[in-house]
Each structure stands twice: as C-alpha cells, then as structure tokens.
Design a protein around this motif. Sequence first.
Motif, mmCIF file in Angstrom:
data_model
loop_
_atom_site.group_PDB
_atom_site.id
_atom_site.type_symbol
_atom_site.label_atom_id
_atom_site.label_comp_id
_atom_site.label_asym_id
_atom_site.label_seq_id
_atom_site.Cartn_x
_atom_site.Cartn_y
_atom_site.Cartn_z
ATOM 1 N N GLU A 112 -43.992 52.339 58.304
ATOM 2 C CA GLU A 112 -42.964 51.774 57.447
ATOM 3 C C GLU A 112 -43.258 52.127 56.000
ATOM 4 N N LYS A 113 -42.185 52.317 55.232
ATOM 5 C CA LYS A 113 -42.342 52.602 53.817
ATOM 6 C C LYS A 113 -42.534 51.298 53.059
ATOM 7 N N VAL A 114 -43.571 51.273 52.234
ATOM 8 C CA VAL A 114 -43.925 50.078 51.488
ATOM 9 C C VAL A 114 -43.838 50.393 50.010
ATOM 10 N N VAL A 115 -43.144 49.530 49.261
ATOM 11 C CA VAL A 115 -43.066 49.637 47.808
ATOM 12 C C VAL A 115 -43.796 48.437 47.232
ATOM 13 N N ASP A 116 -44.904 48.674 46.541
ATOM 14 C CA ASP A 116 -45.748 47.583 46.047
ATOM 15 C C ASP A 116 -45.889 47.585 44.536
ATOM 16 N N GLY A 117 -45.086 48.426 43.845
ATOM 17 C CA GLY A 117 -45.170 48.467 42.402
ATOM 18 C C GLY A 117 -46.192 49.452 41.870
ATOM 19 N N CYS A 118 -46.919 50.139 42.730
ATOM 20 C CA CYS A 118 -47.907 51.137 42.310
ATOM 21 C C CYS A 118 -47.312 52.536 42.415
ATOM 22 N N LEU A 119 -47.925 53.473 41.711
ATOM 23 C CA LEU A 119 -47.503 54.873 41.729
ATOM 24 C C LEU A 119 -48.523 55.705 42.497
ATOM 25 N N TYR A 120 -48.025 56.796 43.091
ATOM 26 C CA TYR A 120 -48.868 57.644 43.924
ATOM 27 C C TYR A 120 -48.543 59.109 43.667
ATOM 28 N N VAL A 121 -49.527 59.964 43.946
ATOM 29 C CA VAL A 121 -49.333 61.414 44.000
ATOM 30 C C VAL A 121 -49.465 61.811 45.462
ATOM 31 N N LYS A 122 -48.433 62.534 45.957
ATOM 32 C CA LYS A 122 -48.467 62.890 47.365
ATOM 33 C C LYS A 122 -48.132 64.354 47.548
ATOM 34 N N ASP A 123 -48.617 64.887 48.653
ATOM 35 C CA ASP A 123 -48.191 66.199 49.137
ATOM 36 C C ASP A 123 -48.142 66.104 50.649
ATOM 37 N N ASN A 124 -48.056 67.254 51.315
ATOM 38 C CA ASN A 124 -47.934 67.219 52.772
ATOM 39 C C ASN A 124 -49.204 66.755 53.470
ATOM 40 N N THR A 125 -50.359 66.755 52.771
ATOM 41 C CA THR A 125 -51.624 66.412 53.412
ATOM 42 C C THR A 125 -51.984 64.955 53.268
ATOM 43 N N GLY A 126 -51.412 64.279 52.276
ATOM 44 C CA GLY A 126 -51.795 62.892 52.090
ATOM 45 C C GLY A 126 -51.215 62.313 50.820
ATOM 46 N N ILE A 127 -51.675 61.146 50.482
ATOM 47 C CA ILE A 127 -51.181 60.427 49.315
ATOM 48 C C ILE A 127 -52.357 59.727 48.653
ATOM 49 N N ILE A 128 -52.324 59.607 47.317
ATOM 50 C CA ILE A 128 -53.431 59.031 46.579
ATOM 51 C C ILE A 128 -52.870 58.210 45.429
ATOM 52 N N PRO A 129 -53.383 56.994 45.169
ATOM 53 C CA PRO A 129 -52.878 56.187 44.049
ATOM 54 C C PRO A 129 -53.190 56.868 42.715
ATOM 55 N N CYS A 130 -52.364 56.561 41.731
ATOM 56 C CA CYS A 130 -52.584 57.149 40.411
ATOM 57 C C CYS A 130 -52.202 56.145 39.332
ATOM 58 N N GLU A 131 -52.768 56.340 38.154
ATOM 59 C CA GLU A 131 -52.468 55.543 36.980
ATOM 60 C C GLU A 131 -52.054 56.484 35.858
ATOM 61 N N LEU A 132 -50.980 56.123 35.150
ATOM 62 C CA LEU A 132 -50.472 56.923 34.039
ATOM 63 C C LEU A 132 -50.348 56.032 32.803
ATOM 64 N N LEU A 133 -50.626 56.623 31.655
ATOM 65 C CA LEU A 133 -50.427 55.911 30.403
ATOM 66 C C LEU A 133 -48.974 55.947 29.967
ATOM 67 N N HIS A 134 -48.243 56.964 30.431
ATOM 68 C CA HIS A 134 -46.819 57.103 30.100
ATOM 69 C C HIS A 134 -46.092 57.569 31.350
ATOM 70 N N PHE A 135 -44.943 56.957 31.630
ATOM 71 C CA PHE A 135 -44.201 57.284 32.839
ATOM 72 C C PHE A 135 -42.715 57.178 32.551
ATOM 73 N N GLU A 136 -41.958 58.125 33.119
ATOM 74 C CA GLU A 136 -40.498 58.113 33.047
ATOM 75 C C GLU A 136 -39.943 57.922 34.446
ATOM 76 N N PHE A 137 -38.890 57.122 34.535
ATOM 77 C CA PHE A 137 -38.364 56.770 35.850
ATOM 78 C C PHE A 137 -37.826 57.993 36.593
ATOM 79 N N GLU A 138 -37.308 58.977 35.846
ATOM 80 C CA GLU A 138 -36.750 60.143 36.512
ATOM 81 C C GLU A 138 -37.816 61.053 37.106
#
Length: 1263
Positions: A112-138
């Motif tokens: 199931e897809k879970v949205v928990d308010g965190c951001l991630y970097v993903k590709d076809n092999t996996g997904i990893i949490p990430c933190e950004l100092l600046h983020f745009e919704f687009e």
Amino acid sequence: MAAPSAGEQRWLRDAQDFARRALPGPAGLEAVLRCLRNVGGGALPLGYSFISTSDLQHQQHIPCCSHLTWSTNEFKEWVHQGQGASPMQSTLPRTYLILVGYLTDRRQENNEKVVDGCLYVKDNTGIIPCELLHFEFEWLESLFLFPSWSYIPETDQNAAGYLEILVDPVPVNAPKEVLPSIPVTYPASAKPLLTSRIPCRKSSKVTVAGELIRLGPLLCVHCKTFFFLFLKCFASAVCVPVLVQEPSQLAWYHVLQLGHRYTVTGLSMSSLKNSGQRIFVTSVSSCLLPYCAEQVREQPLDSSWQGESTESSSLETAEQLSGSLELGVEKEGLRATKESKIISYVGFVTKILNVQAGLFLLDNQVCLCLAYQPMLKSARGLRPGACVELIDVHLLQKPLVSFPFVVLGACLSSTVVLKSFSRLSIPYQPPASSGNLCLQLLFRYNLGMPLYLWLVSLLEMFEERFSCFFGRRRLLSSTHQNPGAAEKFLVPLLEAMVPDREEARDIYKEILSKVHQCPLQKYSPLNPPCQALSLSAVCHVAEQKSWESFSPSQLLSPMEAQHMGTQELNRRLAWSYCTLSAGSFQPRLVVLGVLRVSSKSSSLQLQDKTGTLPCVISHKDGSPFAHTALLGSLLQVENYQLVVERFLQTDFPSWEHLENPEHVRTKKTSVYLQFYFEDAKVLHAAEGQIQKGLRSGNSSSLRKKKDGSITLELETPEAKMLKLEDPKPDTHRDENCQGGQSSTGTTSCVSHLFLVTQKEGLMLRNYQLPREGQELQHSFQATVMWLGKPQLWSHPREIRNLPELEETGCDQEESTTQREALLLFMGKSLRWFPFLHQDGLYRFIVPCCSDLEVFDKLCFPPVPATFLTRPSCPLCLPVQDTWHLHHETWISCLPECQLAARTVLTGMDQRITSIPEVLSSSFTGSLVSFFGEIVERTLCASPKNEKPSVTVGLPKQKGNLLASDHSVKLSVSVAPGSSVVMDIYIIASYLQHVWGLLPGAKILFQNLERKISRFHNVYCTYIASSCVSIISLPASHLTFPNRPAGEASSPSLVFLSTLQPHLQNWTQARILCHLSCVLTVYLQWVCSLCNSIFKEGRCTRHNPPCPSHTGVRQASARVLVEDGTGEAVVLCRNKHVAAMLGLSLPEWEALQNCVQSSGSVSIHHGEATGTGCLEEPEDLVACYLRSLCRSPLICRPILLDFSLDRKPSKLLQPAPPQLRNFRCGEVEFVSKVASRPSLLCLNVEEVEQDALRYLNSERMMRR
C-alpha cells in the motif's frame, strides 16, 4: 565531433547498465547525460560513477558526501567551515558518486502507498528518505540530478540511513508550467467568515492569500497525518488558520517557509466539535502557490458564500487527537511555580543528549527538548554540527535541580527549522518508532518538564547499568500485559509524584488560541525525591559517609577509654561499623542490581556494569534464603541496611590522643547490603526463570505482597543451565549475561534429589583429590542424604515435582548409611555456599548428560579401603563446576501426599539446642548448634591454644582485613534483653567469608565446640566443622556498635539467695542491697605500652627500658554487700570505685592525681574494726583511703547493677553452708550462711528514702 575515448566508452557502458536497472526507460539516460553536460560545462564527469539508491543503502556503511561540481579547494573550504561546531570530530569524507532519482512523498508499505509527510528519493531499485533545506511542490514525481548530497547511515549498520540534499537538485526534464491568474481572498476579508454564523452554499470554495506567520508541527493520529498553517494579511495583523490533512498536500510542509507569501486554493470551512471554533480546511482540489501580485486578483465573498452551512465531519480524525494525546502538567503541590518565557533562538547542535527522549544540546549550553512536539521526521538532520532555528520556544531555567543546562522546550505552537546540515562524519541515531518508553510515560502521566527530565535521567541510568545483562530492548520494552523492567521501576515513582492527573491536553487551544496555553507555560523546579546510583558509586558514597561521621573517640566512652592501655585501646578501635538506610542519603537511595553469586568470595552479590556489592538476604519468618531461581534477576531494594565495616590500624599511645589523626596508619572498609527478601522487588527475571504454573511443593519459596500478589514465581528447570559465575559485563554484547548451555548439544540431563543434614563452614582445607594439587584451597563440605535414585530426563523442562519422594516412603528398610554422601565443594561450585542449608531438599542437575551412574563414578572413599567396613564413613563426592543446584523445598513444607517421606526424613537432621541448655552443668555434648541474637561483638587477642592449625605458617589471607592473631568474641543471648548470655570465639581468619555478624542479628550457629574454662565458665569456639547462618537482620534502630553484653533496658530485681542455684546463667541483674564494708582498694598508674608501674611521669621498667611516656590510671576495689537473704563480694573497677566510696568527680580526679607520685596505693581492709592494714604509715593517700573505708558513711543502701564475675581473683570452690555468729545488741545468733558469690559491678546508684521504700515493696512483691 571527436570519437569518445576508451575511458569515456567504459563510463557510458556503466551508465547504460545503471539506466537499465534504475531508470524507468531508455530515454531517461539521454536526458540525464544532457543534464550532466549542462551542469559540468559540456563535459561528462568521467571521474564519478552512478549509484542506485539500493546500492547506496547496502554498500555505504559510513557517512559520506558527494559534490559533483566542486573543486578540491571548494571542498576543503566547506570542510573547514564545518569544523567550527565540533573541532574534535572528523568531517564527512568525499565520494565521487552520481545520484539520480525521483523526488516523492509516498512510500510502499505492505503493498500500500503510505503518505507520512516525509520526502524520499526513489528509483527502480529502491527508495531512501531525504531531507532538503528548500523544496518546491512541483518537484514531486520529477526526475532530478543531485549535484551535492550527504548519505548518513544509522548507527545500527543493519538499518538504512537517509540523504541530506545540500543544494537544490537539478531537474532532468523541463519544469512544469505555472498556473494562470487566479482570484484570491485576503485574510482580512476571510476572517469574518470564521467568526460569524452566516449560512452559505455547501459547494463554494475560497482561495486565501497571505504571509506565512506560523507553521505548526506535523501531527499523526491513527495513521492520519495533518498540520496547521497560519496566513497573515499583508497590511494588518489579521491571520487565519488553515488545516492541511489531505495526503497529497502533506508535502507542503517542506515547501512552506516562514515570512514567505503563499496562495492556497479550494478552501472550505469547518468547526471544531468541542469548542465550535471555525477554521479553513484544504480540499482534494486545493493547491499551494507562491504569491505573485501580478497573477492574482481580489474577489469579494458576498455572492459566493450565501446559504452554506458549516461542516465538522472533515475534522473527525483531527478531533481524535485531543483524546489520544492526553498530555498535561503534573500538579506541583506547594512548590514555587515559575512561568516560562517564549523566545526565538538560533544555534548549532553540539551533542545529542538523548535522541529517544528528544533532547539535544545546542552550543554546549542550551538543551533543546522536542518531546512535547512529535518528531514524525525521526529527528533526521539534527546531527551535531547542524544549525537550527527555534521560533516561539519556551525557556525554562533550572527545571530540575540536578540538570546542568537551561532548557528550550518546543510545544505545538513552536517551529523548529533546520537552517543547515552538519558537515561532520557522525552516523544517524533514530528514535524508536514504537515502544518509546520515555514518550509513553510522558503522555500517560501528563508530566511537566521537571518530572520528564528526571524520568529521562532514571532511564539513562537504567540502560547504562543493565543493558549489558539483558539487552536494551528487553530492558526498556513496554506492553500493556507485560511491562518491562524499566517500567516496573518507574511507574510506582511517577504514581507517587503524580497522584492526580490534570485534564487532557487540549491541542486546539495550544495551536489556535490567541492566549497561549501549553504544558510548558508554567513549571515548578524539582528536587529529585530519590536516586539510583551505580553500585560503585554506592560503595564510594557509603565509605565517604562512614568516615565523615567517624571519630575514634565515638567508639569508646571517655570514662572507659582513660583506663585502657595502648594495646587494648588500639584493638578496640581496629574494627567498627556503621549502618546506613535509604533515608541516610539525600535524596533517598534506591538500590538496583542483578543478583549474582561469586565463587571467589562465596557470597551473594548485586551487580551492575560498574561493579558488585555483596549482600546478605534473609526472610522475615526466619527461614534461610535459598532461592536459586532468583540468580540472574534484576532486584530493586528500598528498605535495607547498608553496612560499612571499618578497619583501622592505629598507634594511639592513650585516650588523650584520640583526636589526633596522625596516629591512624591505615583505613580500610568493606561495604555490603542487608535486606529481607520480602522487601525486594523483582524487576526482571533471567531468561526462562519464571514459570507461570506454580508448583505446590515450592510454596515455602513463595512470598506474597500485602495485596496477595506473588513477587516471585518459580524457575523452570532449564533456567538452571544459566551461567551463574561472576560475569564481566561486555559492552559489545547486550545478551552476554544470558549465556547458557550450547543449543547444539544434547538436551538430556540427569538429576538427583538429596536432603542436607549437615553443612560445614567455608575455609582452607587440604583435599588431596586426584585432579588437585597438594595446596590448601577454599572449600566447604556438606553431609547429605540421597533420596531415591538418579533420574534421566530428555529435557530439563520435563523434570517432575519430587518423584523421588514417592519411593522414599516405601523404602524405609534400606540402610540409611548407604544413602549418605559427603559433598565436597571447591572451585566454581563454591557459589552454592549461600544457598545450601540444613533441612533443605535440593536437586543436582547434570546438564547434557545421560549417564545415570555419573554420581557413583565420581565418588571416592574418605579413608583407606581397610576402614570402609565402618558404617559411619559415607563416600565423598566432589561437586563438579558444571553441575547446577536447585532448591526444591523444606522438610516441613512437604505436601500431604508426601507425609510418608516426611516421617522417614524427620529425625535425620541435626539437633538444635538452646543457650540455657548449653550453659547447663548437666550438658554433656561437645558439638552444639543453637539460635542466638548477637548482643555484643568484641575484637580480642587470640589465646595461643585457640589458633587453628591450618593457619599456622600461612601468610595473611587475601581479603581478610583483620589481623590473623585476633579473635572475635560474640556475646549472644536467647532473646532481646535476656540476661542469659554466652560468649563465642571466632578466629579472625575464619571471618573472611562471613557477613552480617552485627549486634541485633539473629544467627544459627552450627557445630560449635563447647568448652569450659578454668573458672568454670561455659563458652563456644568456631572450629573447622562449624557454620553460621544469618536468620534475621538487626532492627533498623540498632545503631550502637559497642552495646555492652547483656545490657537490658530494665534489669531484673533479684535476691542474692536466688543466684546460688543459677549462678552460671545470670549475666546482668539488679539488687537493692546494703554496702557492709570495703575489703580492698587498689589505685595505680601503669604504662600504656607495657603495663608496668608508671611513676612520676615515666615507666619504671628498666630491662629493657620502655620508651613510653604515657601513663594510664586504673582502680579496683572489692566490697561486701548483703540484702537480707545473702552476701556477695562485688568487684568494682575505675569509675565504680568512686561511686562505692561516695566521691564526687573532682574529688576522684584529685585522689588519682595524688597517686601518680608513688605509682600505686593499696588498702586491704578487714571486715571488722582493728584488722591489720598493709599501707605505709607515712603515705597520706593510704591514710585517707583507710579512714574513708572505716567511715560509717560508706555503709549505706545502694542499688547495684551487676553481672557474674567470671574470672575471680581466686578460684573459689563451691563450699557447703557454714555456721556464723551474728550479734544484735546483747543477743547473739548462730546461722548457716552460704558461700559468697563473686559479682562484677556494672552500675551503682544512690537510693533516697522514698525510692528505698518503693523498691523494698517491689522486692517483697516479687518474692
């Protein structure tokens, strides 16, 4: 265009392989290469290699960073700037990796897809949490190249880490188009909608534009995540709250920045259920746009909002937060309440104090507490070296007396912004995702900041001391039905501190109210009510307290010490003790420790990571402590006696020098703990030791609380395989203390049940076993009776309850001597010494064994084979180190079904006599066993004939703090206040392994040797076959180390005639008598060193000359007293001589000083006037004493406390009554008078007429 080089071709092939694995299609590689050329100025970064998110997580185990466009100098400058926060820490190492992936706010969990308010970097092999100092919704769901990033793995290498995006990512594809101009409403116009009750159409939506003035934290309730934002009007202070709860919009939290202007579309109105307050709520169609004046136009609300009713269903989940997060502030009682200040702060994280508790140290001086604000991002980015901005946080000064920092607490109205990432190579420490005991107790008991910080300190202590024994997870685990050890320890403390909880924390008031209200707003500084020091600190503090309050003059009364010689004075100071209770420490001390047993000292110990503390455990009902099931368990003790035995080596010349510390040569201590098992709480049982099904045969081993709950359940048989030897806590293994038998071996075992009929003490013995050398070694032995036959079990848990006793009742014709054995305990088997007791039923378990003859094969004869025909010689069995002992029950506790076995076993135990029986002249035994309470213990010189032969020629035993030429005299009585007292002498070398011999303790003495002195006094000595067991502890109010033997609160008033038939048993009594005459008086000054006569300031010994310049004054007298029923000769010493002569203290001091010139004065005065005197006629002191003794004022009624003079100057043989003449005026009488007993004066009191009449009446009534 030039053909690519061979290196470039290899690089491109690797890129194609990466694209096939990680990117969604072949077109993606071309776009990535085009982006790389744009970033690198047209050239491909051949020195870098592509890495997928999966490879990064599985191959990179240390923190690292990658900077695609930076030169070496730029990287060095970046590293140099990051070292300022923590110069001692190494910086992030540089790697040359290219990271490409999609930014997303969704992850996959259980398909199931879970949205928990965190951001991630993903590709076809996996997904990893990430933190950004600046983020745009687009940026969501777009493919990016990340030029600069850091990968921070977790401290647990088996878990994945996260990414810190250092600079904005570069989009691989063209950015999305900006929306056209939209109509908006400003907060000043939208505010009336939230305060009025204007009905409007349900389908209408509104768009609001304004400046972001406040951003609430991400909150999650029942898997529903949401947050609040507040938009302020550009031209006024009017602001409106907006609730964001749609999963697709939670990424806005990373876009929003305080002070920036935004436009939020598609807002509807809702109201809170409890308060009815209206707020704006986003809908599925809502959008967040950066505010641009050219792209918006203001829209009036009159026509579009008519007829719409307010709705509250959209806040159903958010409303539940109030019920689940029942946070509050504890009632602080009468303590002074302070109000916190709300401030903003910017600083660098310099240390993570406790990530589980949400405590971080900023700038080495300020503590940041995030416990009151949920950390849904798991504190990612908050590493040492990171810069954070705190907005609207609470400043609390000294909330906890023992906490060293000022505290900044973030509530739900506070904002924590990460300004820059750390450049230090420090792994990520994530807080526990579930089972966080700190936060659970914080919410459950509505703790304020002071109590929460105290809670955290206790948990840190708990984890630091005991995680190496049980593992952190099991120690801090917490479930509703099975609370962990830490929770069992903390919950009673918190319930005592927070008896009444306040109302649930109202999160809506905290977030939305104009007047700020939160748990951090008010606080009362807390002084911790208790402490739980490490065991090494307990010993250190106890030693400090014992010496702080210690003065040699306190151990001896001045009236007693001034008459002692040097040897006696220093011997009396050599051994003393003090007892401390929990209340002796501020705050009161709670003792925690894992129960162990040492084979080196053969004593029970409490242990933690820092050290061990020997302990003595007893039962309040007087039964011995034999709970082998408790070994390896974590105990909490609050009611105890912490005993500090003090050992001094001194050379005080006399009592006048007692205040001079220069005469103290060495000071040593021995610290141990005494407590009742009923006062101990089992916080955590060793793995496998607690069994839910209680066995009736062990009922004597169970102790119940007042509420009826059982504090200890019995062990399963496999628990006996635990490692019981002193473990050295291993910080690299959480489970090191739970090591048992190898699971790869056989699980079968052999057991044998036996009854202990006699146990001997622990000492050096010369066992010449085939496997041992000729040297003396510590050991003890026990005589046991085997019950039944050895039993074979396929697994320890199959051992049944005493099946051997079913055979014993039917096997009475079997010879008793054939079933006896002498168990020899040496080496590691010495650990069973504190558990083995007479009349106990025990079981030996031989693990990983299937040979039923294992016990017979190890037996050997104690004497040559020619003597084996004697039936009194049981075979010897050396107990093996790998065998395990399990206490089953006591003979007296056998159930009804085993009464036949009890009948067979009764009478096999050793006979216990009483002290009066032992003192009786008709007693004929040589070895005696009895119960007694210690009245007094005294260190004395060992008689030459009492030194044990095994210690002759041996060096001083290690660990024995008493000199080997000393003995300890224990004066024991039947009961408190009893006048029947017997002396027991124990050689100091035997006391190395004995704890708890204190006045007031009740002891079981076994196999002592009964002796009669040349003065016909009965006493006992401790020999090789003797043993002592502590039955009960001294009362807590007994704090006098040197209580006189036999001292009672009110001695019995007796007649002299009643002493004759029971002379041996009387030790202290009181008589109302008449002082008939003074027989002898002897005053002298003796040398404090050699006891020679001390005359005119120097010792009179000349061969060899004595170097002493200190004299000690001594006095003795013999007086004759009668009470109408008989006569007695009373020996008085020192101060009692002055009392008998009726001299005041100044007169007595002057008289003794006059004796110093001559050295000694003696008076031998007869019973009748005219009897010859031996003093010189010219000696004025002697003449004064003679006239004083002849004075009629001496003959007067007195109240005399006395004891038996056990060493009279002349050995008086019992004589029959003799005829004596008495004259009364003109009449002469003849009567038979018994021989005079010799008494020792303990106290003399003058008797007034009124008291004399009262005492006479009392005496006559007792007669």
